[in-house]
Write an enzyme that holds these catalytic residues in place. Sequence first.
Site, PDB file in Angstrom:
ATOM      1  N   CYS A 194     -26.502 -19.465 -40.119  1.00  0.00           N
ATOM      2  CA  CYS A 194     -26.508 -20.467 -39.054  1.00  0.00           C
ATOM      3  C   CYS A 194     -25.143 -20.520 -38.366  1.00  0.00           C
ATOM      4  CB  CYS A 194     -26.855 -21.838 -39.620  1.00  0.00           C
ATOM      5  SG  CYS A 194     -28.537 -21.919 -40.244  1.00  0.00           S
ATOM      6  N   CYS A 206     -33.310 -23.879 -39.649  1.00  0.00           N
ATOM      7  CA  CYS A 206     -33.503 -23.173 -40.916  1.00  0.00           C
ATOM      8  C   CYS A 206     -33.835 -21.723 -40.569  1.00  0.00           C
ATOM      9  CB  CYS A 206     -34.538 -23.828 -41.825  1.00  0.00           C
ATOM     10  SG  CYS A 206     -36.228 -23.821 -41.259  1.00  0.00           S
ATOM     11  N   CYS A 250     -29.495 -22.577 -44.666  1.00  0.00           N
ATOM     12  CA  CYS A 250     -29.474 -21.212 -44.127  1.00  0.00           C
ATOM     13  C   CYS A 250     -28.114 -20.550 -44.309  1.00  0.00           C
ATOM     14  CB  CYS A 250     -29.921 -21.175 -42.671  1.00  0.00           C
ATOM     15  SG  CYS A 250     -29.065 -22.275 -41.555  1.00  0.00           S
TER      16      CYS A 250
END
Length: 140
Positions: free
Chosen positions: A93, A15, A89
């Site tokens: 990510c 995250c 995210c």
Amino acid sequence: MMTRENHKPTVLFVCVHNAGRSQMAAGFLREIAGGDVVVHSGGTQPADQVNPVAVEAMAEVGIDISAQVPDQLSPYTVQESDVVVTMGCGDDCPFYPGKRYEDWQLDDPSGQGIETVRAIRDDIRSRVEELVGSLRPAQA
């Protein structure tokens, strides 16, 4: 040398701040899977500390994540993981083809009260339990 028969699956929780959702998920996976799974977590913009409300919510269920420290997400860790679980995210990510990805759409516990964080915690626990079931080989 490690063979496929004794390979422990590696799971990475990601995250943005690595301070709440991913830390709670990692705590549950360590508790539920014991030493059967290698657990990592990381963030693209790690916070200075784990969210104290997340620490409190996990302590309520007997899991201590107070000593955990938000960690910078490493491309190496992503590449070495069998399963990568992102937690809202989005484009922050990284994505590596060939990996097993799961994207858990979870509310961010940052700035939330304990009641909200408890609900997020319980949602994470059920998802981790499902994940553990999918990692274990079928019993003969």
